[in-house]
Every structure is written in C-alpha cells, then in structure tokens.
Write a protein that holds these residues in place. Sequence first.
Motif, PDB file in Angstrom:
ATOM      1  N   ALA A  52       1.144  -1.362  -0.152  1.00 38.85           N
ATOM      2  CA  ALA A  52       0.408   0.475  -0.160  1.00 38.85           C
ATOM      3  C   ALA A  52       0.998   1.736   0.057  1.00 38.85           C
ATOM      4  O   ALA A  52       1.627   1.410   1.038  1.00 38.85           O
ATOM      5  CB  ALA A  52      -1.129  -0.105   1.023  1.00 38.85           C
ATOM      6  N   ILE A  54       1.088   5.062   1.160  1.00 38.57           N
ATOM      7  CA  ILE A  54       0.568   5.738   2.229  1.00 38.57           C
ATOM      8  C   ILE A  54       0.153   7.433   1.372  1.00 38.57           C
ATOM      9  O   ILE A  54       1.124   7.860   1.685  1.00 38.57           O
ATOM     10  CB  ILE A  54       0.479   5.959   3.532  1.00 38.57           C
ATOM     11  CG1 ILE A  54       0.884   3.766   4.048  1.00 38.57           C
ATOM     12  CG2 ILE A  54       0.410   6.765   4.423  1.00 38.57           C
ATOM     13  CD1 ILE A  54       1.586   3.175   5.225  1.00 38.57           C
ATOM     14  N   LEU A  92      -3.251  -2.838   3.913  1.00 37.97           N
ATOM     15  CA  LEU A  92      -3.637  -2.522   5.208  1.00 37.97           C
ATOM     16  C   LEU A  92      -2.475  -2.981   6.509  1.00 37.97           C
ATOM     17  O   LEU A  92      -2.116  -2.062   6.869  1.00 37.97           O
ATOM     18  CB  LEU A  92      -5.046  -2.458   5.633  1.00 37.97           C
ATOM     19  CG  LEU A  92      -5.761  -0.875   6.031  1.00 37.97           C
ATOM     20  CD1 LEU A  92      -4.669  -0.326   5.670  1.00 37.97           C
ATOM     21  CD2 LEU A  92      -6.987  -1.530   6.763  1.00 37.97           C
ATOM     22  N   ALA A  95       1.174  -2.668   5.668  1.00 40.69           N
ATOM     23  CA  ALA A  95       0.672  -0.450   5.667  1.00 40.69           C
ATOM     24  C   ALA A  95       1.288   0.061   7.697  1.00 40.69           C
ATOM     25  O   ALA A  95       1.906   0.378   8.031  1.00 40.69           O
ATOM     26  CB  ALA A  95      -0.056  -0.265   5.191  1.00 40.69           C
ATOM     27  N   ARG A  96      -0.242  -0.645   8.235  1.00 40.77           N
ATOM     28  CA  ARG A  96       0.170  -0.848   9.336  1.00 40.77           C
ATOM     29  C   ARG A  96       1.832  -0.529   9.974  1.00 40.77           C
ATOM     30  O   ARG A  96       2.032   0.266  11.020  1.00 40.77           O
ATOM     31  CB  ARG A  96      -1.016  -1.309  10.369  1.00 40.77           C
ATOM     32  CG  ARG A  96      -1.986  -0.252  10.112  1.00 40.77           C
ATOM     33  CD  ARG A  96      -3.712  -1.001  11.331  1.00 40.77           C
ATOM     34  NE  ARG A  96      -3.730  -2.498  11.126  1.00 40.77           N
ATOM     35  CZ  ARG A  96      -4.114  -3.075  10.538  1.00 40.77           C
ATOM     36  NH1 ARG A  96      -5.136  -2.480   9.359  1.00 40.77           N
ATOM     37  NH2 ARG A  96      -4.472  -4.274  10.137  1.00 40.77           N
ATOM     38  N   LEU A 104      -5.228   4.110   9.267  1.00 42.07           N
ATOM     39  CA  LEU A 104      -5.228   4.059   7.829  1.00 42.07           C
ATOM     40  C   LEU A 104      -6.047   3.314   7.073  1.00 42.07           C
ATOM     41  O   LEU A 104      -7.141   2.292   7.574  1.00 42.07           O
ATOM     42  CB  LEU A 104      -3.674   3.319   6.993  1.00 42.07           C
ATOM     43  CG  LEU A 104      -2.869   3.940   7.404  1.00 42.07           C
ATOM     44  CD1 LEU A 104      -1.730   2.839   7.479  1.00 42.07           C
ATOM     45  CD2 LEU A 104      -2.081   5.048   6.807  1.00 42.07           C
ATOM     46  N   THR A 105      -6.722   4.092   6.021  1.00 41.97           N
ATOM     47  CA  THR A 105      -8.438   3.383   5.135  1.00 41.97           C
ATOM     48  C   THR A 105      -7.586   3.041   3.006  1.00 41.97           C
ATOM     49  O   THR A 105      -6.973   3.874   3.225  1.00 41.97           O
ATOM     50  CB  THR A 105      -9.039   4.245   5.308  1.00 41.97           C
ATOM     51  OG1 THR A 105      -9.106   5.669   4.565  1.00 41.97           O
ATOM     52  CG2 THR A 105     -10.080   4.914   6.720  1.00 41.97           C
ATOM     53  N   LEU A 106      -8.049   1.659   2.733  1.00 41.06           N
ATOM     54  CA  LEU A 106      -7.195   1.852   1.967  1.00 41.06           C
ATOM     55  C   LEU A 106      -8.226   2.709   1.105  1.00 41.06           C
ATOM     56  O   LEU A 106      -9.174   2.651   0.980  1.00 41.06           O
ATOM     57  CB  LEU A 106      -7.522   0.125   1.483  1.00 41.06           C
ATOM     58  CG  LEU A 106      -6.407  -0.545   2.200  1.00 41.06           C
ATOM     59  CD1 LEU A 106      -7.028  -1.719   1.466  1.00 41.06           C
ATOM     60  CD2 LEU A 106      -5.239  -0.217   1.864  1.00 41.06           C
ATOM     61  N   TYR A 129      -1.883  -1.294  -3.457  1.00 39.55           N
ATOM     62  CA  TYR A 129      -3.478  -0.582  -3.039  1.00 39.55           C
ATOM     63  C   TYR A 129      -2.702   0.874  -2.901  1.00 39.55           C
ATOM     64  O   TYR A 129      -1.218   0.698  -2.356  1.00 39.55           O
ATOM     65  CB  TYR A 129      -4.411  -1.142  -1.533  1.00 39.55           C
ATOM     66  CG  TYR A 129      -4.823  -2.365  -2.086  1.00 39.55           C
ATOM     67  CD1 TYR A 129      -6.536  -2.725  -2.402  1.00 39.55           C
ATOM     68  CD2 TYR A 129      -3.663  -3.518  -2.071  1.00 39.55           C
ATOM     69  CE1 TYR A 129      -6.302  -3.550  -2.806  1.00 39.55           C
ATOM     70  CE2 TYR A 129      -4.773  -5.173  -2.133  1.00 39.55           C
ATOM     71  CZ  TYR A 129      -5.826  -5.236  -2.793  1.00 39.55           C
ATOM     72  OH  TYR A 129      -6.151  -6.165  -3.027  1.00 39.55           O
ATOM     73  N   ALA A 131      -3.038   3.730   0.616  1.00 37.60           N
ATOM     74  CA  ALA A 131      -4.197   4.067   1.828  1.00 37.60           C
ATOM     75  C   ALA A 131      -4.491   5.382   2.199  1.00 37.60           C
ATOM     76  O   ALA A 131      -3.178   5.898   1.407  1.00 37.60           O
ATOM     77  CB  ALA A 131      -3.469   3.470   2.515  1.00 37.60           C
TER      78      ALA A 131
END
Length: 176
Positions: A52, A54, A92, A95-96, A104-106, A129, A131
Amino acid sequence: MTLRDDAERVLKEWSAPDGGQDALRLTYVEYLAAHPDGMYKPCADGHVTASALIVDTARERVLLTLHRKLNMWLQTGGHCEPEDATLAAAALREAREESGMAGLTLLPGGPVGLDRHHTPCAWHLDVQYAALAPADAVPEISEESLDLRWYGYDEVAGVADPSVAALMERTRARLA
C-alpha cells in the motif's frame, strides 16, 4: 473464503488501467492456477504479495520506507500471512506494521496496480493498493525499515525506482 480465493476473485474482477496492467493481471491469475501454494513465502517459484502506498491527508505527499534489506525507498508492503483474510487486509496490515500508523484506510475500488519483481527470496507478484493516512498520524520506523519519509509527488521519481513512481501516478489518478 480463503485468502487464495479472495486473491483469485480480486484479480479476475479488477479493471486494469491499461493493457500492460491487464496482461500482468492475467499472468497472476494463471500463476495462481498453476501454484496452489502461490500465496505464501514458502513457494520458491514466487508468491503473491500485498502493498500500500500511503498518502497524506492533504493528498500532496506519499510515505516511503527505506527498506532494511533492499536499501531502497518503497511503498509499504510484503508477504501475505495465514491470518490475512483478504489481499486488502494484507496490504493494510503491512501498511500499519511498517508505518506505525493506526487509522489508515484503503482507497475504494480495489488495487491501484500490479508489479512483478524479483527479490532475494523469490519473484513477488505484488498487488498494490493505496491508503489514506489520518490527519493526526505520525509515522514510526519499524524493524523492517531504516527510515520513513514523506515525499511530495514531484520528488518520488528522484528517490524511488520506476515501479514506485508508476504506483504513485496511478494513485494520483485514482484520487482525481
């Protein structure tokens, strides 16, 4: 539904942004059909990964990680784990873990792109993705990173390889 089932569904349903991405999508689908173990790191021929990119709240910068093993500025991401229910959940989670940021949100709409590349462990068939970071998010370096840094869109091509720059451009198009 297993992670593999989800990956096959996502790849079959994904509307690629161009012909090159669609050809890669078909390659991934064929690869998974031929490799029942192709979702996880032990598959020596290669495996699906999830990442992802960010983006900050103002949608002006992206967070890149200086990967500890590769010594390259990259988006967050990595190997799928057995506890991942979906590719989106794997992206996700990565990413976290790598950014240290909660909340975080995709971006909606599924993957932003695909990138197949060779790493020291095997071929990675990366499903990418994007985010969005919450306004109050503060990145924290993980054990997988040497550094984390926000880069303006115009800076990415100067520090990262072309695959990251292409992911950034596809993300910007999705944000528009």
